[in-house]
Design a protein around this motif. Structure first.
Motif, mmCIF file in Angstrom:
data_model
loop_
_atom_site.group_PDB
_atom_site.id
_atom_site.type_symbol
_atom_site.label_atom_id
_atom_site.label_comp_id
_atom_site.label_asym_id
_atom_site.label_seq_id
_atom_site.Cartn_x
_atom_site.Cartn_y
_atom_site.Cartn_z
ATOM 1 N N HIS A 20 -10.440 73.345 42.492
ATOM 2 C CA HIS A 20 -9.057 72.974 42.497
ATOM 3 C C HIS A 20 -8.600 72.100 43.550
ATOM 4 O O HIS A 20 -8.655 72.236 44.848
ATOM 5 C CB HIS A 20 -8.804 74.596 42.991
ATOM 6 C CG HIS A 20 -7.042 74.868 42.615
ATOM 7 N ND1 HIS A 20 -6.634 75.712 41.624
ATOM 8 C CD2 HIS A 20 -6.171 74.036 43.171
ATOM 9 C CE1 HIS A 20 -5.308 75.699 41.842
ATOM 10 N NE2 HIS A 20 -4.998 74.817 42.624
ATOM 11 N N HIS A 22 -5.487 68.571 44.293
ATOM 12 C CA HIS A 22 -4.502 67.814 43.516
ATOM 13 C C HIS A 22 -4.424 66.436 43.894
ATOM 14 O O HIS A 22 -3.613 66.233 44.971
ATOM 15 C CB HIS A 22 -3.186 68.688 44.091
ATOM 16 C CG HIS A 22 -3.140 70.134 43.707
ATOM 17 N ND1 HIS A 22 -2.435 70.504 42.319
ATOM 18 C CD2 HIS A 22 -3.477 71.145 44.221
ATOM 19 C CE1 HIS A 22 -2.721 71.612 42.250
ATOM 20 N NE2 HIS A 22 -2.977 72.350 43.235
ATOM 21 N N GLU A 106 -2.373 75.241 37.028
ATOM 22 C CA GLU A 106 -2.204 76.574 37.396
ATOM 23 C C GLU A 106 -1.229 77.227 37.127
ATOM 24 O O GLU A 106 -0.128 76.796 37.217
ATOM 25 C CB GLU A 106 -2.401 76.735 38.998
ATOM 26 C CG GLU A 106 -1.276 75.690 39.909
ATOM 27 C CD GLU A 106 -1.756 75.669 41.261
ATOM 28 O OE1 GLU A 106 -1.656 76.821 42.243
ATOM 29 O OE2 GLU A 106 -1.750 74.501 41.881
#
Ligand code: NI
Length: 269
Positions: A20, A22, A106
């Protein structure tokens, strides 16, 4: 000598899967290419770059196209749910079908920031869950201060079969058990190294290692000793170290098993 070098090399060639991240975030604008260019040599074998709205979903897919070891997730975060309407939802659904999109996310509920209205958050959470089910894609759940409603909606949508991960898990062992029993994964990141992470450490101890994935949520949530700084996948060794300590095994084992777990979760062969 050659053999020795070979051994040393294999020792540093770890397999760390950041489930996960970004990297489309503005915090990486100045050195994104340089940073992503040195992941592999530092043992980061896979990264899933996660969409938080339609634009960042597009940017995540662009990163996945550019780097062989990066994959994308397509979805709208609860805090951005107000941007969704019938028209752009069709676009989001198309993006979910793009190559290297390995999950829907998400998505979820955020009652900490508590915006937009809970009704809007719930509506688009349920909608994206149902689309993920149609498309048979695993889900990445963002859930903050909303344990009961998140579980209720997942149960109502019967979203267990697609599989999924509760990212940046922040709830109790009791809530973890509900997800673990259904085969979901628990996403654990930098918070595990914080002094006040008693609850998360209990969860990490309770959850089978086979159901834990490592994550950064970078640029946020850098682990100790880099807490407060910009986070990146390079910091995951600190999280793996702490998890290894909790489980009483060595770090290499943690990295290997959590990498296998993330591959299973995102169905990457
Ligand atoms: Ni995130």
């Amino acid at each position: 000598m050659i053999n020795l070098l070979g051994m040393l090399k294999s020792e540093v060639t770890e397999m760390i899967f950041d489930s996960h991240a970004h990297y489309d975030d503005g915090a990486f604008d100045e050195d994104r290419e340089e940073l992503l260019g040195k992941m592999k040599e530092n043992g980061i074998s896979h990264i899933v770059n996660v969409g938080a709205n339609i634009e960042s979903t597009r940017n995540s897919i662009a990163l996945a196209k550019k780097y062989d070891y990066i994959y994308a997730a397509a979805g709208v975060h609860p805090s951005d749910a107000a941007e969704l309407n019938e028209d752009n939802y069709q676009e989001l659904c198309r993006l979910m079908d793009e190559e290297k999109v390995v999950a829907v996310g998400e998505i979820g509920l955020d009652y900490y920031w508590d915006e937009p209205d809970r009704k809007i958050q719930k509506e688009w959470f349920a909608r994206q869950l149902s689309t993920a089910k149609e498309k048979n894609k695993p889900i990445i759940i963002h859930s903050r201060d909303a344990a009961a409603d998140t579980l209720d909606i997942i149960k109502a949508e019967n979203s267990w079969e697609t599989g999924g991960v509760i990212h940046c898990f922040s709830y109790s062992v009791e809530i973890a058990r509900e997800y673990l029993n259904k085969g979901y994964y628990i996403g654990i990141g930098g918070v595990l190294t914080f002094n006040n992470a008693k609850k998360l450490k209990e969860v990490a101890e309770y959850a089978p290692l086979e159901q834990i994935v490592l994550e950064t949520d970078c640029p946020y949530l850098a682990p100790v000793p880099n807490r407060g700084k910009r986070n990146s996948s390079l910091n995951l060794t600190y999280v793996a170290d702490m998890l290894a300590q909790i489980k009483g095994i060595d770090r290499a084992k943690v990295e290997e098993i959590t990498c296998e777990n993330a591959k299973k979760l995102y169905r990457i062969v």
